[in-house]
Scaffold this active site. Structure first.
Site, mmCIF file in Angstrom:
data_model
loop_
_atom_site.group_PDB
_atom_site.id
_atom_site.type_symbol
_atom_site.label_atom_id
_atom_site.label_comp_id
_atom_site.label_asym_id
_atom_site.label_seq_id
_atom_site.Cartn_x
_atom_site.Cartn_y
_atom_site.Cartn_z
ATOM 1 N N ASP A 1 -8.551 15.010 0.275
ATOM 2 C CA ASP A 1 -8.716 15.951 -0.996
ATOM 3 C C ASP A 1 -7.279 16.378 -1.312
ATOM 4 O O ASP A 1 -7.239 17.142 -2.347
ATOM 5 C CB ASP A 1 -9.810 16.819 -0.909
ATOM 6 C CG ASP A 1 -9.482 18.014 0.100
ATOM 7 O OD1 ASP A 1 -8.500 18.196 0.822
ATOM 8 O OD2 ASP A 1 -10.261 19.020 0.268
ATOM 9 N N HIS B 1 24.540 -16.799 12.761
ATOM 10 C CA HIS B 1 23.964 -17.841 13.659
ATOM 11 C C HIS B 1 23.103 -17.323 14.899
ATOM 12 O O HIS B 1 22.151 -18.249 15.279
ATOM 13 C CB HIS B 1 25.151 -18.661 14.188
ATOM 14 C CG HIS B 1 26.161 -19.069 13.226
ATOM 15 N ND1 HIS B 1 26.943 -18.682 12.424
ATOM 16 C CD2 HIS B 1 25.887 -20.212 12.214
ATOM 17 C CE1 HIS B 1 27.514 -19.425 11.421
ATOM 18 N NE2 HIS B 1 26.799 -20.367 11.248
ATOM 19 N N HIS C 1 -5.746 15.739 4.638
ATOM 20 C CA HIS C 1 -6.868 15.483 4.351
ATOM 21 C C HIS C 1 -6.956 14.691 2.968
ATOM 22 O O HIS C 1 -5.982 14.887 2.046
ATOM 23 C CB HIS C 1 -7.539 16.914 4.007
ATOM 24 C CG HIS C 1 -8.290 17.612 5.060
ATOM 25 N ND1 HIS C 1 -8.108 18.921 5.112
ATOM 26 C CD2 HIS C 1 -8.951 17.202 6.067
ATOM 27 C CE1 HIS C 1 -8.734 19.394 6.287
ATOM 28 N NE2 HIS C 1 -9.313 18.322 6.808
ATOM 29 N N ASN D 1 31.503 -22.989 10.133
ATOM 30 C CA ASN D 1 32.851 -23.514 9.883
ATOM 31 C C ASN D 1 33.823 -22.709 10.198
ATOM 32 O O ASN D 1 34.805 -23.166 10.683
ATOM 33 C CB ASN D 1 32.810 -23.624 8.050
ATOM 34 C CG ASN D 1 33.892 -24.622 7.596
ATOM 35 O OD1 ASN D 1 33.978 -25.565 7.843
ATOM 36 N ND2 ASN D 1 34.751 -23.873 6.707
ATOM 37 N N ALA D 2 33.596 -21.182 10.194
ATOM 38 C CA ALA D 2 34.651 -20.333 10.230
ATOM 39 C C ALA D 2 35.241 -20.441 11.543
ATOM 40 O O ALA D 2 36.558 -20.168 11.611
ATOM 41 C CB ALA D 2 34.472 -19.024 9.635
ATOM 42 N N CYS E 1 -10.157 22.597 -1.673
ATOM 43 C CA CYS E 1 -10.475 23.022 -0.345
ATOM 44 C C CYS E 1 -11.320 24.333 -0.208
ATOM 45 O O CYS E 1 -11.925 24.191 0.676
ATOM 46 C CB CYS E 1 -9.004 23.258 0.330
ATOM 47 S SG CYS E 1 -7.966 21.903 0.439
HETATM 48 N N1 ARG Z 1 -5.766 25.095 7.346
HETATM 49 C C1 ARG Z 1 -6.811 24.258 6.985
HETATM 50 C C2 ARG Z 1 -6.829 23.093 7.882
HETATM 51 O O1 ARG Z 1 -5.621 22.612 8.279
HETATM 52 C C3 ARG Z 1 -6.593 24.096 5.426
HETATM 53 C C4 ARG Z 1 -7.845 23.147 5.061
HETATM 54 C C5 ARG Z 1 -7.685 22.629 3.839
HETATM 55 N N2 ARG Z 1 -9.015 21.792 3.415
HETATM 56 C C6 ARG Z 1 -9.067 20.727 2.803
HETATM 57 N N3 ARG Z 1 -10.181 20.257 2.419
HETATM 58 N N4 ARG Z 1 -8.062 20.078 2.432
HETATM 59 O O2 ARG Z 1 -7.785 22.545 8.366
#
Ligand code: ARG
Length: 703
Positions: A170, A638, A168, A524-525, A264
């Site tokens: 975030d 080559h 995600h 060359n070689a 989250c």
């Molecule tokens: N177990 C949840 C999922 O995989 C965690 C969500 C976490 N949320 C977030 N906004 N990153 O969806």
């Protein structure tokens, strides 16, 4: 305290790790402690409440991840785009969040079904409200971004996530007050990193290390100058402190087991709208058609992978499956890319794949003049080994001298328009060059399964053969060599000195003598060691009969070079009877042309070695023209050079003991190339034996 700011949270009454939908959950099923989770959640709740108002949504049984309210939806002003979860495990949360938003006076927008988008987990407002950063790659689809722009009337910047631990946005990206940005660059592709760098000035960017990232330091809640997170290293705290932020750590380890932390667990529900700003979205979509043996040949997989690997996204709008073995299939695919630039790169790859048609593209190729000799316009189209056509003034013109890594130069002559593949250095003022990806198509044979299997060279996978397959390959190569020779065709050999060191010299000599080779390309070689062997019986000082180093033998090749230099050329030394066997001898005696391209490490060089590399390339290209097969024998340098100059359709057999070299050549992806990982001396000896076997009473030997 800013009372106006509100967050939505959901108590962990039913929280647990019940399933695995991200890497953090692996191995953690039912491993979290409810008590500790409650305690940690309350800790976070307490901190946030000191700085803002917290609303609560009723937790529900059966949807343990509902604690992660960031994934409820994306709020801006009084509008919310409801999440559409990718995984069915979380889809049950949608109605509860929807009800909460409706009860609280939000206008709820819902995406079309099958278009996943996971709310504020994957879309983060710039804290100044200037634009929205939106993630894609794992949970949310790129095609959801234009909806966000439209419904929320905001500029959307798409960022592609590439590390599944940071699935995600975030989890690895956190816009902070005053235009600062806390983020983990490793989670994004290079295009996204560039976009971030373009939008956020260097002094405002706070990139973090992986060690902090895996502690979810970016999964932070920022309210004015405070930043709440699970854990931060001292250096990160110091760095944030320098620019006026105070870090509040609060352990959230129980939630980390599900792949979430502070951010989250919260959803900011007050996000002020900046009225002066409006929608803008860079996501571009194009519909294209792909036709051919899409399934048998794997073309459809390759096309779709290519779209995703290059940062795009797709929807298959239509697929009509050819039912009979012989019939082709057709697919209509909608390709989306986060920007025009990415779209161009995806399309140019798709063009190279062939069989791809851009129906709305009945447009001419874009041309730009060459402004300086030897330099192409910036955006020039880079050619491939495949037959290519360009559309000019409404007509498709076939490109001449097809090779890879060139530009397409257009000249208008009284006889018509001429399109030619040219190396950059050969471009001239007065010519025009094809730029962009419009009006270009490559023609790839879409052979039927039958035809492909009937071909003698049906190494469809362009794979790498190891010992077990060597014999089989040898049989096929022998058969092909025989056929080409008897039909008066052309085979080119490129070879490195390993051919001599491994005892393959006598076999290659024989192939030349018996008319199987029409040109020899090397450095060359190979010539030096071949001549050393012929004159002194050693190769790099090793006695080829006994396999042991000869005293003082390391000087042998210099003696050989010196002798040839005295005579002025290899041919003159042959004439004088100084050399009377070997590869070079056979070339001279049988009028097989050879080109020796020099390099920085050459001793001598031999008078025949072309030390002007541009001239050497031109000479190579001249001899490759018209070849039906190229045997590449243990010379990475080559062989790759030759590969670049050779159009598709020429059979290439690359033999090397090093799989990396072979793979590199096979990567051309043309069905005609085959790689053999084996000792080249052994390969040549088997090949000669096989050719002998092929000699029937009805075929007269050329000897
Ligand atoms: N177990 C949840 C999922 O995989 C965690 C969500 C976490 N949320 C977030 N906004 N990153 O969806």
């Amino acid at each position: 305290m800013t009372p106006r700011i509100k967050f939505l949270m959901c108590a962990p009454d039913h929280y647990d790790v019940d399933y695995v939908i991200n890497p953090w959950m692996e191995g953690n099923i039912h491993k979290s402690s409810r008590d500790r989770a409650v305690e940690q959640w309350q800790g976070l709740h307490h901190i946030i409440k000191e700085h803002a108002i917290v609303d609560l949504v009723q937790p529900q049984k059966g949807v343990p991840d509902m604690v992660f309210t960031a994934n409820a939806g994306l709020v801006l002003g009084k509008n919310v785009v409801l999440s559409r979860f990718l995984h069915k495990e979380r889809q049950g949360e949608e109605p509860f969040f929807k009800a909460w938003f409706e009860e609280n006076g939000y206008t709820v927008y819902e995406l079309p079904k099958d278009l996943p988008f996971e709310g504020a987990g994957d879309a983060l407002l710039d804290r100044e409200g200037r634009w929205l950063w939106a993630g894609y790659g794992f949970r949310s689809e790129l095609d959801s971004h234009p909806y966000l722009a439209k419904w929320l009337d905001i500029e959307v910047l798409s960022l592609r996530l590439i590390d599944d631990r940071f699935y995600h946005l975030d989890t690895c990206f956190c816009p902070l007050a005053n235009g600062y940005l806390l983020y983990y660059p490793g989670a994004f592709d290079s295009y996204s990193n560039r976009l971030i760098e373009m939008r956020v000035a260097a002094e405002k960017r706070i990139p973090i290390e992986e060690a902090d990232a895996v502690n979810f330091a970016c999964n932070a809640v920022n309210i004015d100058h405070i930043v709440v997170m699970n854990k931060a290293s001292d250096s990160l705290k110091a760095r944030l402190g320098e620019v006026g932020f105070q870090v509040i750590e609060t352990p959230l380890t129980e939630f980390l087991k599900a792949g979430g932390a502070a951010k989250c667990l919260t959803l900011r529900t007050t996000e002020p709208v900046r009225e002066e700003l409006h929608a803008n979205v860079y996501v571009e979509s194009r519909i294209l058609k792909i036709e051919g043996h899409l399934l048998d040949s794997g073309l459809i997989n390759r096309a779709l992978d290519l779209i995703v690997d290059n940062g795009g996204s797709f929807q298959v709008l239509n697929f009509s499956l050819g039912e009979q073995r012989q019939s082709t299939s057709a697919a209509e695919v909608k390709v989306s890319a986060p920007s025009h630039e990415v779209m161009e790169s995806i399309l140019s790859h798709l063009i190279d794949l062939g069989a791809v048609d851009l129906p709305q593209d009945e447009r001419d190729a874009k041309l730009e003049p060459v402004e300086k000799n030897g330099v192409a316009p910036d955006d020039f189209y880079v050619t491939t080994i495949y037959p290519t056509e360009v559309r000019i003034s409404g007509e498709w013109v076939q490109v001449q001298n097809q090779r890879m890594d060139g530009a397409i130069a257009i000249t208008r002559t009284p006889q018509g328009i001429v399109a030619k593949c040219k190396l950059l250095r050969d471009l001239e003022v007065g010519e025009e060059v094809v730029v962009d990806v419009l009006g270009i198509r490559t023609i790839r044979k879409t052979e039927s399964r039958e035809k492909r299997n009937a071909e003698e060279f049906s190494f469809m996978s362009a794979g790498v053969s190891s010992e077990r397959r060597v014999e089989l390959v040898v049989e096929q190569v022998a058969w092909e060599l025989r056929k080409i020779r008897d039909a008066g065709g052309k085979v080119v050999v490129t070879a490195g000195p390993v051919v001599i060191h491994t005892g393959g010299g006598e076999h290659l000599s024989r192939l030349i003598r018996e008319g199987y080779v029409q040109a020899l390309l090397g450095g060359n070689a190979i010539a030096v060691h071949d001549i050393e062997q012929s004159m002194l019986g050693t190769s790099l000082g090793v006695d080829m009969k006994r396999g042991v180093a000869v005293r003082g033998g390391h000087r042998h090749h210099l003696k050989a070079i010196n002798t040839i230099r005295r005579y002025g050329s290899i041919a003159k030394a042959v004439e004088a009877g100084i050399i009377n066997s070997g590869i070079m001898y056979e070339c001279v005696k049988n009028d097989v042309p050879f080109v020796l391209a020099g390099s920085i490490r050459d001793d001598g060089p031999l008078p025949d070695t072309q030390m002007d590399l541009i001239k050497a390339q031109v000479e190579y290209a001249k001899h490759i023209r018209g070849a039906e097969m190229i045997l590449m024998l243990s010379s990475m340098l080559h062989s790759i050079g030759v590969g670049n100059m050779t159009p598709a359709g020429v059979k290439m057999v690359c033999v090397d003991i090093n799989p990396a070299v072979v793979t590199k050549l096979s990567d051309r992806g043309s069905i005609e190339s085959v790689g053999v990982v084996t000792d080249v001396g052994l390969f040549l000896s088997l090949l000669v034996q096989q050719l002998d076997k092929l000699t029937s009473p009805y075929v007269t030997k050329a000897r």
